[in-house]
Design a protein around this motif. Structure first.
Motif, PDB file in Angstrom:
ATOM      1  N   LEU A   5      10.613   8.944  -7.077  1.00  0.00           N
ATOM      2  CA  LEU A   5      11.057   7.859  -7.688  1.00  0.00           C
ATOM      3  C   LEU A   5      10.116   6.607  -7.795  1.00  0.00           C
ATOM      4  O   LEU A   5       9.460   6.486  -6.696  1.00  0.00           O
ATOM      5  N   GLU A   6      10.297   5.839  -8.690  1.00  0.00           N
ATOM      6  CA  GLU A   6       9.310   4.647  -8.698  1.00  0.00           C
ATOM      7  C   GLU A   6       9.579   3.750  -7.413  1.00  0.00           C
ATOM      8  O   GLU A   6       8.500   3.115  -6.808  1.00  0.00           O
ATOM      9  N   VAL A   7      10.722   3.649  -7.049  1.00  0.00           N
ATOM     10  CA  VAL A   7      10.873   2.952  -5.943  1.00  0.00           C
ATOM     11  C   VAL A   7      10.409   3.214  -4.788  1.00  0.00           C
ATOM     12  O   VAL A   7      10.086   2.598  -3.864  1.00  0.00           O
ATOM     13  N   LEU A   8      10.535   4.580  -4.486  1.00  0.00           N
ATOM     14  CA  LEU A   8       9.804   4.964  -3.439  1.00  0.00           C
ATOM     15  C   LEU A   8       8.357   5.138  -3.253  1.00  0.00           C
ATOM     16  O   LEU A   8       7.815   5.038  -2.052  1.00  0.00           O
ATOM     17  N   ARG A   9       7.716   4.914  -4.315  1.00  0.00           N
ATOM     18  CA  ARG A   9       6.326   4.795  -4.351  1.00  0.00           C
ATOM     19  C   ARG A   9       5.934   3.139  -4.002  1.00  0.00           C
ATOM     20  O   ARG A   9       4.743   2.999  -3.850  1.00  0.00           O
ATOM     21  N   GLU A  10       7.066   2.487  -4.029  1.00  0.00           N
ATOM     22  CA  GLU A  10       6.869   1.101  -3.223  1.00  0.00           C
ATOM     23  C   GLU A  10       6.792   1.204  -1.738  1.00  0.00           C
ATOM     24  O   GLU A  10       6.329   0.137  -1.190  1.00  0.00           O
ATOM     25  N   VAL A  11       7.357   2.206  -1.354  1.00  0.00           N
ATOM     26  CA  VAL A  11       7.673   2.142   0.196  1.00  0.00           C
ATOM     27  C   VAL A  11       6.462   3.290   1.078  1.00  0.00           C
ATOM     28  O   VAL A  11       6.075   2.666   1.786  1.00  0.00           O
ATOM     29  N   ALA A  12       6.211   4.277   0.279  1.00  0.00           N
ATOM     30  CA  ALA A  12       5.419   5.325   0.776  1.00  0.00           C
ATOM     31  C   ALA A  12       4.172   5.256  -0.136  1.00  0.00           C
ATOM     32  O   ALA A  12       4.137   4.981  -1.244  1.00  0.00           O
ATOM     33  N   VAL A  13       3.061   5.989   0.088  1.00  0.00           N
ATOM     34  CA  VAL A  13       1.956   6.288  -0.496  1.00  0.00           C
ATOM     35  C   VAL A  13       1.585   7.600  -0.965  1.00  0.00           C
ATOM     36  O   VAL A  13       1.565   8.318   0.128  1.00  0.00           O
ATOM     37  N   ASP A  14       1.298   7.831  -2.091  1.00  0.00           N
ATOM     38  CA  ASP A  14       0.956   9.093  -2.589  1.00  0.00           C
ATOM     39  C   ASP A  14      -0.078   9.701  -2.155  1.00  0.00           C
ATOM     40  O   ASP A  14      -1.179   9.044  -2.153  1.00  0.00           O
ATOM     41  N   ASN A  15      -0.218  11.079  -1.377  1.00  0.00           N
ATOM     42  CA  ASN A  15      -1.307  11.784  -0.959  1.00  0.00           C
ATOM     43  C   ASN A  15      -1.998  10.982   0.173  1.00  0.00           C
ATOM     44  O   ASN A  15      -3.174  11.251   0.553  1.00  0.00           O
ATOM     45  N   ASN A  60      -1.416   7.440   8.713  1.00  0.00           N
ATOM     46  CA  ASN A  60      -1.173   6.502   7.561  1.00  0.00           C
ATOM     47  C   ASN A  60       0.028   6.117   7.572  1.00  0.00           C
ATOM     48  O   ASN A  60       0.269   4.773   7.085  1.00  0.00           O
ATOM     49  N   SER A  61       1.025   6.736   7.737  1.00  0.00           N
ATOM     50  CA  SER A  61       2.448   6.255   7.691  1.00  0.00           C
ATOM     51  C   SER A  61       2.658   5.312   8.547  1.00  0.00           C
ATOM     52  O   SER A  61       3.239   4.044   8.273  1.00  0.00           O
ATOM     53  N   PHE A  62       2.337   5.221   9.961  1.00  0.00           N
ATOM     54  CA  PHE A  62       2.361   3.950  10.933  1.00  0.00           C
ATOM     55  C   PHE A  62       1.735   2.799  10.307  1.00  0.00           C
ATOM     56  O   PHE A  62       1.923   1.642  10.332  1.00  0.00           O
ATOM     57  N   GLU A  63       0.323   3.069   9.757  1.00  0.00           N
ATOM     58  CA  GLU A  63      -0.247   1.949   9.284  1.00  0.00           C
ATOM     59  C   GLU A  63       0.347   1.205   8.069  1.00  0.00           C
ATOM     60  O   GLU A  63       0.449   0.137   7.967  1.00  0.00           O
ATOM     61  N   ASN A  64       1.035   2.080   7.303  1.00  0.00           N
ATOM     62  CA  ASN A  64       1.573   1.392   6.051  1.00  0.00           C
ATOM     63  C   ASN A  64       2.877   0.680   6.407  1.00  0.00           C
ATOM     64  O   ASN A  64       2.905  -0.491   5.832  1.00  0.00           O
TER      65      ASN A  64
END
Length: 369
Positions: free
Chosen positions: A299-309, A343-347
């Motif tokens: 979803l577009e909104v979830l790409r605001e929250v997490a980062v693909d790949n 990367n999750s924690f850094e984001n």
């Protein structure tokens, strides 16, 4: 400064959790506030907030007009600088309270309410939803002074669907307290654990995670378990029937609502976010704070929250083979999981710490006063 929050309930949802986080911050900064709930539900955050001494009032009235007038009475007796409403039922009642008294109304926009995906929900009366949309559009323009949107996607959604003035919408991401600092897992189980945190409603798409688990079972994949953490909802019986029908009892655990989410995040290997439409996804933020790799619906909104790949694999959640493939990709590579975890924690640390969000909300309150 004195703020009145009006919210449907303090049950175990994302908006409710965000309200708790914000109230903790305001309390720490000596900002006076009161919380009004339309309804009381036994599961949720209310008791924890009451134990902290927060002023919470559950409305006695049950009808729309009765609750609206009760809110009016509370506003009149409290002399509030801002009345901040959250969630649709509370928003409507607070809007119509302006027919009886004057106040500064800030309203949170927390979901993509008129998403095309919602038209597929058989439990939603589409004629009633269309009527609500008309009521929403005109009452929003007539009564609301300013809007707080939790993402840019949500802001665009309401501009497109209701024609709201973009200048009257301020985007402040929701923040979350970190589940834990760092990314060291504390597993006590040899199983590869997938975690989903959400109420059990059509919007949250858990049925598609179950279909992926069935796909993994067909591939004879062992030692994989899905934990669904959250309050029961409109599709709980459907989900449990599917698990029974497909004999997935050893692979799926319905853990219910818990205030001890840290336990589940610390034992999980991957966080799965299957929502069909969203405003932001607070649990997705918490998962990143816990350093979890992500599998999420694209979803577009979830790409605001997490980062693909980088820390997430985005999938078509309705494609069980693709979901199963993503699960196996992470299961079979501890190196990839470790990379995504960091990367999750850094984001999270960069974008979603609660201090950043809370400062943004306090700044908005001050600008509106």
């Amino acid at each position: 400064m004195k703020i009145l929050f009006v919210i449907d309930s303090l049950g175990g949802g994302g908006a409710e959790r965000s309200t708790q986080v914000l109230c903790d911050y305001l309390h720490e900064h000596n900002v006076d506030f009161k919380i009004v709930c339309l309804y009381f539900y036994p599961d949720g955050f209310h008791q924890e907030m009451i134990d902290k001494g927060y002023d919470i009032r559950f409305l006695k009235e049950k009808s729309f007009l009765g609750q609206t007038k009760e809110i009016v009475g509370i506003i009149k007796e409290g002399d509030y600088d801002i009345v901040h409403s959250i969630l649709f039922k509370s928003n409507l009642r607070t809007r119509f309270a302006k027919l009886f008294t004057k106040f500064q109304h800030l309203e949170s926009l927390v979901n993509t309410t008129y998403s095309e995906e919602r038209k597929l929900d058989k439990k939603v009366n589409q004629n009633l939803l269309s009527l609500y949309k008309v009521l929403d559009k005109y009452s929003a323009k007539l009564f609301v002074d300013h809007f707080h949107s939790i993402t840019n996607t949500v802001k665009k959604h309401y501009i497109d669907h209701l024609g709201l003035n973009s200048k009257k919408i301020t985007v402040v991401y929701r923040g979350r307290k970190p589940i834990k600092l760092g990314t060291v897992r504390k597993k006590s189980s040899p199983e590869f654990i997938l975690l989903n945190v959400a109420r059990q409603d059509y919007q949250k798409g858990q049925i598609f995670l179950l279909q992926a688990m069935n796909e993994l079972k067909a591939q004879n994949e062992k030692n994989i378990k899905l934990i669904i953490l959250g309050v029961e909802g409109s599709v709980t019986s459907t989900l449990k029937d599917y698990v029974k029908q497909k004999e997935l009892q050893n692979m799926v655990n319905f853990a219910g609502f818990s205030n001890n989410v840290e336990k589940y995040f610390s034992e999980a290997d991957v966080f799965t976010f299957s929502s069909l439409f969203e405003g932001l996804g607070g649990a997705l933020i918490e998962a990143q704070s816990a350093g979890l790799p992500i599998i999420a619906n694209d979803l577009e909104v979830l790409r605001e929250v997490a980062v693909d790949n980088k820390n997430a694999i985005f999938v078509d959640i309705k494609d069980s083979s693709s979901v199963a493939q993503a699960i196996l990709k992470l299961k079979n590579s501890s190196l990839l999981r470790s990379e995504f975890s960091q990367n999750s924690f850094e984001n999270y640390d960069e974008k979603f710490r609660e201090e950043v969000s809370n400062r943004g909300m306090l700044k908005l309150y001050k600008e509106l006063c």
